[in-house]
Write a protein that holds these residues in place. Structure first.
Motif, mmCIF file in Angstrom:
data_model
loop_
_atom_site.group_PDB
_atom_site.id
_atom_site.type_symbol
_atom_site.label_atom_id
_atom_site.label_comp_id
_atom_site.label_asym_id
_atom_site.label_seq_id
_atom_site.Cartn_x
_atom_site.Cartn_y
_atom_site.Cartn_z
ATOM 1 N N UNK A 178 -31.348 -11.814 -6.409
ATOM 2 C CA UNK A 178 -31.452 -13.245 -6.128
ATOM 3 C C UNK A 178 -30.813 -13.582 -4.783
ATOM 4 N N UNK A 179 -29.670 -12.971 -4.496
ATOM 5 C CA UNK A 179 -28.997 -13.212 -3.217
ATOM 6 C C UNK A 179 -29.857 -12.730 -2.052
ATOM 7 N N UNK A 180 -30.545 -11.592 -2.243
ATOM 8 C CA UNK A 180 -31.429 -11.092 -1.203
ATOM 9 C C UNK A 180 -32.562 -12.059 -0.897
ATOM 10 N N UNK A 181 -33.059 -12.735 -1.936
ATOM 11 C CA UNK A 181 -34.114 -13.710 -1.722
ATOM 12 C C UNK A 181 -33.634 -14.942 -0.972
ATOM 13 N N UNK A 182 -32.320 -15.190 -0.976
ATOM 14 C CA UNK A 182 -31.768 -16.378 -0.319
ATOM 15 C C UNK A 182 -31.313 -16.074 1.108
ATOM 16 N N UNK A 183 -30.495 -15.022 1.277
ATOM 17 C CA UNK A 183 -29.927 -14.725 2.607
ATOM 18 C C UNK A 183 -30.701 -13.648 3.348
ATOM 19 N N UNK A 184 -31.642 -12.969 2.660
ATOM 20 C CA UNK A 184 -32.416 -11.910 3.288
ATOM 21 C C UNK A 184 -32.116 -10.553 2.675
ATOM 22 N N UNK A 185 -33.173 -9.763 2.451
ATOM 23 C CA UNK A 185 -33.013 -8.444 1.836
ATOM 24 C C UNK A 185 -32.161 -7.519 2.708
ATOM 25 N N UNK A 186 -32.337 -7.616 4.007
ATOM 26 C CA UNK A 186 -31.646 -6.709 4.936
ATOM 27 C C UNK A 186 -30.129 -6.817 4.816
ATOM 28 N N UNK A 187 -29.616 -8.042 4.760
ATOM 29 C CA UNK A 187 -28.163 -8.228 4.684
ATOM 30 C C UNK A 187 -27.598 -7.627 3.404
ATOM 31 N N UNK A 188 -28.287 -7.836 2.282
ATOM 32 C CA UNK A 188 -27.807 -7.278 1.008
ATOM 33 C C UNK A 188 -27.838 -5.760 1.054
ATOM 34 N N UNK A 189 -28.920 -5.188 1.606
ATOM 35 C CA UNK A 189 -29.052 -3.736 1.671
ATOM 36 C C UNK A 189 -27.966 -3.113 2.542
ATOM 37 N N UNK A 190 -27.734 -3.667 3.727
ATOM 38 C CA UNK A 190 -26.709 -3.130 4.624
ATOM 39 C C UNK A 190 -25.320 -3.233 3.992
ATOM 40 N N UNK A 191 -25.042 -4.348 3.345
ATOM 41 C CA UNK A 191 -23.741 -4.509 2.672
ATOM 42 C C UNK A 191 -23.585 -3.464 1.574
ATOM 43 N N UNK A 192 -24.692 -3.181 0.868
ATOM 44 C CA UNK A 192 -24.642 -2.172 -0.183
ATOM 45 C C UNK A 192 -24.338 -0.789 0.356
ATOM 46 N N UNK A 193 -24.968 -0.415 1.478
ATOM 47 C CA UNK A 193 -24.696 0.904 2.056
ATOM 48 C C UNK A 193 -23.231 1.011 2.477
ATOM 49 N N UNK A 194 -22.728 -0.024 3.152
ATOM 50 C CA UNK A 194 -21.333 0.016 3.614
ATOM 51 C C UNK A 194 -20.377 0.170 2.437
#
Length: 459
Positions: A79-95
């Motif tokens: 849901x957060x990815x749909x709001x702020x963008x998939x890329x930001x959630x994915x990068x935060x997850x990798x870090x």
């Protein structure tokens, strides 16, 4: 490294641009790490427990912590990815995943390792929640099956090959290296992802924190109940956890009534194609969970094979999935997913039946043939099913569809593991046969659900 402002279109030739290719590599490497860490800890658990002076019962939390954190946060991250963008959630997850992997490698006690595994599970959840949505941004709709075929290849082979990889690492190094090897691979994926992942525009929607908390409680309680059942825990703890799951789930659904993009994708599940695809995914991964938890016991206790032979006998499934999944992904761009998935799960069901009824004196060749049949069936279903889930949801709900893919997989595998424990408790030494038979039944139900999508598609 600069952040891209917008996604680049796929090259007119139909091939991926260099930037898109780097982004796809980053996604696949990251999902490989997330899936592998779901499986490798099972194999290393006795070694880790002995080194940390932990009891077998307590050491199980090394596995539970990761599963609980991953499943409980999947839909909130989607849901957060749909709001702020998939890329930001994915990068935060990798870090977070890379940092947590380093903490796992440095852990000096069971509590510190458990906390690190919680963080690692949260990072893996962020990666898994939006990976299919990102692939959908890289590939155009008419070629999405190819990208999801590669994703299915990575998920299927990494889960199946996890125990073998863990055994190989432990044969030459101690257990912290199981987590330390994530560091260079994770940094490699982060480098590619930072400059190459496509972006999606943010939406003017507020993230509902209370719904997210209720979601965490709901699915955390469900996975805890399944884990307790799988480990033959106390019945009272299972019942209490299921009660919490039902109450928190009811409150979550009530709160989201009328929401245009609910965190739990009830709006998508009202679509017959999406609902049937989700059921198909759950059934298939429950079958996989039943197979990969019960087969080692079956090979060693019933057929009298040693652990090394067992490892080799388990390998054909993952190899065949690696060969079949990309081809199935390409076929899904031409043929209906309902047809491909129905055929694949029917083959998987037949393979599970053949494993359940095989004689104790069967040759290794006979076992390998049966494992190949299962691998063909599983590999044939996965990519078409993922494409059906992504394409049956509106594009603005791609995050919800992506999160559902990962949720169906993880809950299916956890359900399969819990049913193996139930089978052992009911049938003792015949437990593996019962578990394999149940797996065949799940695959058959999945095959029927997949075939029904042909009608849903026409409707």
């Amino acid at each position: 490294m600069t952040q891209p402002a917008a996604p680049l279109p796929t090259a007119a030739s139909g091939k991926l641009t260099p930037r898109e290719l780097r982004g796809l590599v980053a996604i696949l490497v990251s999902i490989a790490l997330a899936v592998l860490d779901t499986a490798i800890a099972n194999t290393a658990l006795p070694t880790i427990a002995a080194d940390l002076n932990a009891s077998p019962a307590a050491s199980v939390w090394i596995i539970n912590a990761y599963q609980l954190a991953a499943v409980a946060t999947l839909l909130p991250f989607a849901a957060l990815g749909g709001i702020i963008g998939h890329r930001k959630v994915f990068l935060s997850g990798i870090i977070l995943f890379v940092v947590a992997s380093g903490l796992c490698a440095l852990a000096w006690s069971l509590p510190t390792l458990t906390v690190a595994r919680v963080l690692q599970g949260v990072g893996a959840s962020a990666i898994m929640s939006v990976n299919a949505a990102l692939i959908g941004l890289i590939f155009p709709p008419e070629r999405m099956g190819r990208g999801l075929g590669l994703n299915a290849l990575v998920v299927g082979t990494c889960f199946a090959a996890g125990p073998t990889i863990a055994s190989l690492v432990l044969s030459v190094a101690n257990w912290p290296w199981l987590f330390a090897i994530n560091l260079p691979l994770g940094l490699f994926a982060l480098t590619f992802a930072w400059s190459s992942l496509p972006t999606s525009p943010p939406k003017a929607v507020v993230f509902d924190r209370l719904t997210a908390v209720l979601n965490v409680i709901t699915f955390g309680a469900l996975i805890f109940a399944l884990s307790q059942a799988a480990q033959l825990g106390s019945m009272s703890s299972v019942v209490i956890a299921l009660a919490v799951f039902l109450i928190a789930g009811a409150l979550m659904l009530r709160r989201e009534v009328g929401h245009p993009a609910p965190m739990f994708p009830l709006d998508l599940l009202k679509r017959p194609m999406f609902a049937l695809s989700t059921l198909t995914a759950f059934c298939s991964f429950a079958t996989q969970g039943l197979a990969f938890v019960s087969l080692p016991f079956f090979f060693e206790t019933t057929l009298g094979r040693d652990p090394i032979q067992t490892g080799f006998l388990m390998t054909p499934w993952s190899i065949v999935v690696a060969l079949i999944a990309p081809m199935a992904g390409r076929l899904s761009d031409t043929y209906p997913p309902g047809l491909l998935g129905g055929i694949g799960l029917a083959i998987l069901s037949a393979g599970m039946v053949s494993l359940a009824i095989m004689p104790a004196d069967l040759s290794a060749t006979g076992i390998v043939i049966r494992m190949i049949i299962c691998g063909i069936g599983f590999g044939f279903f996965q990519a078409p099913n993922q494409k059906a889930l992504m394409t049956s949801a509106p594009r603005e709900r791609s995050s919800g569809a992506s999160g559902t893919i990962a949720m169906a997989r993880l809950i299916g595998q956890a359900t399969g593991a819990a049913l193996v424990a139930l089978s052992f408790g009911m049938s003792g030494t015949h437990g593996p046969v019962l578990a394999l038979s149940i797996g065949a039944g799940f695959a058959a139900v999945g095959s029927v659900a997949s075939a029904l999508r042909l009608v849903a598609r026409n409707a």
